[in-house]
Design a protein around this motif. Structure first.
Motif, PDB file in Angstrom:
ATOM      1  N   HIS A  66      43.519-129.170 -29.143  1.00  0.00           N
ATOM      2  CA  HIS A  66      44.047-128.147 -30.043  1.00  0.00           C
ATOM      3  C   HIS A  66      43.865-128.597 -31.488  1.00  0.00           C
ATOM      4  CE1 HIS A  66      46.025-125.513 -26.974  1.00  0.00           C
ATOM      5  NE2 HIS A  66      45.564-126.534 -26.276  1.00  0.00           N
ATOM      6  N   PHE A  96      48.184-134.848 -24.557  1.00  0.00           N
ATOM      7  CA  PHE A  96      46.893-134.195 -24.439  1.00  0.00           C
ATOM      8  C   PHE A  96      46.682-133.696 -23.029  1.00  0.00           C
ATOM      9  CE2 PHE A  96      45.546-137.021 -27.985  1.00  0.00           C
ATOM     10  CZ  PHE A  96      45.046-136.056 -28.807  1.00  0.00           C
ATOM     11  N   SER A  97      47.705-133.867 -22.172  1.00  0.00           N
ATOM     12  CA  SER A  97      47.403-133.802 -20.744  1.00  0.00           C
ATOM     13  C   SER A  97      46.863-132.441 -20.346  1.00  0.00           C
ATOM     14  CB  SER A  97      48.625-134.165 -19.921  1.00  0.00           C
ATOM     15  OG  SER A  97      49.596-133.169 -20.057  1.00  0.00           O
ATOM     16  N   GLN A  98      45.925-132.484 -19.461  1.00  0.00           N
ATOM     17  CA  GLN A  98      45.156-131.331 -19.006  1.00  0.00           C
ATOM     18  C   GLN A  98      46.053-130.184 -18.542  1.00  0.00           C
ATOM     19  OE1 GLN A  98      41.991-131.690 -19.173  1.00  0.00           O
ATOM     20  NE2 GLN A  98      41.186-129.903 -18.147  1.00  0.00           N
ATOM     21  N   GLU A  99      47.151-130.573 -17.878  1.00  0.00           N
ATOM     22  CA  GLU A  99      47.969-129.562 -17.218  1.00  0.00           C
ATOM     23  C   GLU A  99      48.871-128.807 -18.193  1.00  0.00           C
ATOM     24  OE1 GLU A  99      46.595-132.622 -14.596  1.00  0.00           O
ATOM     25  OE2 GLU A  99      47.766-132.725 -16.412  1.00  0.00           O
ATOM     26  N   GLU A 126      46.588-127.941 -34.354  1.00  0.00           N
ATOM     27  CA  GLU A 126      47.778-128.788 -34.268  1.00  0.00           C
ATOM     28  C   GLU A 126      47.448-130.247 -34.534  1.00  0.00           C
ATOM     29  OE1 GLU A 126      49.454-127.374 -30.462  1.00  0.00           O
ATOM     30  OE2 GLU A 126      51.295-127.102 -31.606  1.00  0.00           O
ATOM     31  N   PRO A 151      40.577-132.966 -21.765  1.00  0.00           N
ATOM     32  CA  PRO A 151      41.595-131.966 -22.058  1.00  0.00           C
ATOM     33  C   PRO A 151      41.143-131.023 -23.155  1.00  0.00           C
ATOM     34  CG  PRO A 151      42.130-134.016 -23.137  1.00  0.00           C
ATOM     35  CD  PRO A 151      40.912-134.290 -22.306  1.00  0.00           C
ATOM     36  N   THR A 176      49.881-127.209 -22.186  1.00  0.00           N
ATOM     37  CA  THR A 176      49.216-126.164 -22.948  1.00  0.00           C
ATOM     38  C   THR A 176      48.646-126.595 -24.284  1.00  0.00           C
ATOM     39  OG1 THR A 176      51.347-125.627 -23.828  1.00  0.00           O
ATOM     40  CG2 THR A 176      50.531-124.254 -22.016  1.00  0.00           C
ATOM     41  N   GLY A 177      48.946-127.767 -24.752  1.00  0.00           N
ATOM     42  CA  GLY A 177      48.398-128.101 -26.047  1.00  0.00           C
ATOM     43  C   GLY A 177      48.680-129.514 -26.432  1.00  0.00           C
TER      44      GLY A 177
END
Lengths: 284, 280
Positions: free
Chosen positions: A14, B171-174, A17, A11, B176-177
């Motif tokens: 970020h 954390f999931s890929q799909e 954050e 993934p 946004t953050g």
């Protein structure tokens, strides 16, 4: 892009954050105990370097104490790299050797294996850190990352022991990304991860897989909830050995005991941690 | 008319201390209505601590809150005990009295959640007449069930309060953050406010319990859409503007042709017994 990256993507991480969450949560978890200070065993590797940086940012460098805890076989580079990150973090540091303590025991143990010696060293370091935490009115900050905890690449009651571990939910690749963000020196970022229990030891050689591959497989098994056969199919498609998925899954299962408190033989109606379920932060 | 969302930091299990701190925060925060998060009086990750942390809504511990509620409406999340059950509830104090109590209906018991192990489920979703007018309360997971958002709309609520204890994670890929949890909340409540021309008010706990961060987010979604928020952790105080509703009316939207009777019939016609059997 490589097939492996396509089929088993990691993934987007970020960093801003993650930094906010880790430092804020670490600060609050430490401060609400009423102590407000931590000790960190600094090995010269990337994991303890990141813990040290997070701790210094969260609590202020004046509330963080670094300890170099070498044995005779520790690489001279380890101490050198440890000192580099301590300088960046701006914290006080002390060296306490476990050589005499360890040798006194080793002398009485004929034919002790390198693995047993490594575990002794890890546990002696734990003893030193817990004692120094008492001396400093501080808590022990943890330095085990998620990848090694899952795979049991760590010593029970040794390097796994801590009060609060800011990096325990970070995979190795996330440790690397955050370490670069926190300004961990290049000498540490670039070198091959090693438990440094004997000369030339390397995590990746010892496990037989790269951290990149391990993290991809672990992420898909845990976070994305894929089954072992599903991950095997993806690995095959990427030209990797499919059996890596079952190898890692078995290793996770075999090391479950390291991530749990000891087994209690149930006899009462209210057994600790079974019916007697209370949060660790009880009253904090 | 001013509303205040207060991302409170409870001490886990210390109910009397928390109620005193809630009273202090309520005293010093301006606003005609103050909204505190889910389980603000006890903390969230209670497990068996619920036995010590649950209070009766009639308990004298609430006296300081009752006192302050003479001048402002105060909505507080608390574990309450009634009869043989503990409930995850929101208590509404106004004019010196407890005027409304909503018990959380959907108790998540998946992922990191284990609420149904410790709490009983509420079974009704009335709205109350407060300083904002007709007001409904959806406690955290309740708002993840669109049927409940629809129910408070059908019951005539113009304002919906969403006290929450939402763990920062993902954390999931799909998504946004790292804080997919943060983004999901805004998306969800924006859809409701857009569909139903209601004003939504959301506030999260501001704490860390056993390593889990509850991020202290607070925001409001205006009727018909439009989000206003405060930086996480800070109280969010804002005016309730009647024109926001009239503007939604002028602009028009899907709420105008909502057919409640038809929807009700469609629900009745749906073969719900079959869906119950299909549940995993």
């Amino acid at each position: 892009m490589k097939l492996l990256e396509q089929l088993l993507p990691l993934p987007e991480f970020h960093i801003e954050e993650a930094t906010e969450i880790l430092t804020n949560a670490f600060r609050r978890e430490i401060q609400k105990t009423g102590l407000g200070r931590v000790v960190v065993g600094v090995s010269g590797g990337i994991d303890s370097a990141l813990t040290l940086m997070i701790a210094a940012k969260a609590l202020g460098p004046q509330n963080v104490f670094a300890f170099y805890i070498p044995y005779r076989t520790s690489s001279p580079d380890s101490l050198k790299h440890g000192k580099e990150v301590v300088a960046v973090a701006g914290v006080a540091a002390e060296e306490i050797s476990i050589a005499d303590m360890a040798d006194a025991y080793f002398a009485e143990q004929k034919d002790i294996s390198p693995l047993r010696m490594g575990n002794i060293m890890a546990r002696l370091r734990m003893i030193v850190l817990y004692d120094q935490s008492a001396r400093m009115d501080a808590l022990v900050a943890g330095t085990s990352n998620k990848t090694e905890s899952l795979l049991g690449y760590s010593t029970l009651w040794g390097d796994m022991a801590s009060a609060v571990n800011p990096i325990g939910d970070l995979y190795k690749h996330q440790v690397r990304l955050l370490s670069a963000h926190f300004g961990v020196p290049d000498s540490i970022l670039q070198k091959a991860p090693s438990a440094d229990l004997w000369e030339g030891q390397s995590d990746e050689q010892e496990i037989g897989l790269t951290y990149d591959l391990m993290d991809r497989v672990l992420f898909h098994l845990l976070e994305r909830g894929l089954s072992v056969p599903e991950v095997e199919t993806l690995l095959s498609g990427a030209g990797e050995k499919p059996e890596t998925a079952s190898f890692l899954w078995k290793r996770i299962a075999r090391n479950q005991f390291k991530r749990k408190m000891p087994v209690l033989i149930k006899i009462s109606d209210v057994t600790i941690d079974r019916e007697f379920r209370y949060p660790r932060d009880w009253g904090l | 008319m001013k509303a205040a969302l207060i991302p409170f930091t409870p001490v886990l299990g210390d109910v009397s201390g928390n109620i005193n701190r809630l009273a202090e925060a309520a005293e010093k925060t301006e606003g005609d209505i103050l909204l505190f998060p889910e389980l603000a009086a006890s903390g969230y990750l209670l497990e068996r601590l619920v036995r010590d942390a649950a209070v009766s809504p009639k308990d004298s511990l609430w006296d300081p809150i009752r006192q302050i509620s003479r001048t402002k409406e105060i909505v507080i999340g608390a574990a309450v005990r009634q009869s043989h059950c503990y409930y995850n509830a929101s208590l509404v104090f106004s004019a010196g009295e407890l005027v409304f109590l909503h018990k959380k209906i959907y108790l998540p018991t998946y992922g990191m959640f284990d609420e149904a192990r410790y709490f009983c489920s509420g079974e009704s979703l009335p709205v109350y007449n407060g300083v904002l007018g007709k007001t409904g309360i959806l406690i955290c997971e309740d708002a993840w069930h669109p049927a409940l958002a629809y129910a408070v709309y059908a019951a005539g609520a113009e304002h919906v309060l969403v006290p929450s204890a939402s763990p920062a994670r993902g954390f999931s890929q799909e998504r946004t953050g790292i804080l997919s949890s943060r983004k999901s909340w805004k998306n969800r409540l924006e859809v409701y406010a857009e569909s139903f021309a209601q004003q939504y008010h959301y506030v999260n706990l501001n704490t860390v319990e056993d390593g889990v961060t509850f991020g202290g987010e607070s925001f409001t979604v205006l009727p018909g859409g439009g989000l206003r928020e405060e930086s996480p952790g800070d109280p969010f105080i804002y005016d309730i503007i009647a024109e926001d509703f009239s503007r939604a009316a002028q602009r028009g939207g899907p709420w105008q042709d909502e057919q409640f009777q038809l929807n009700s019939r469609l629900f009745n016609d749906a073969d719900i017994s079959r869906r119950e059997k299909e549940k995993p």
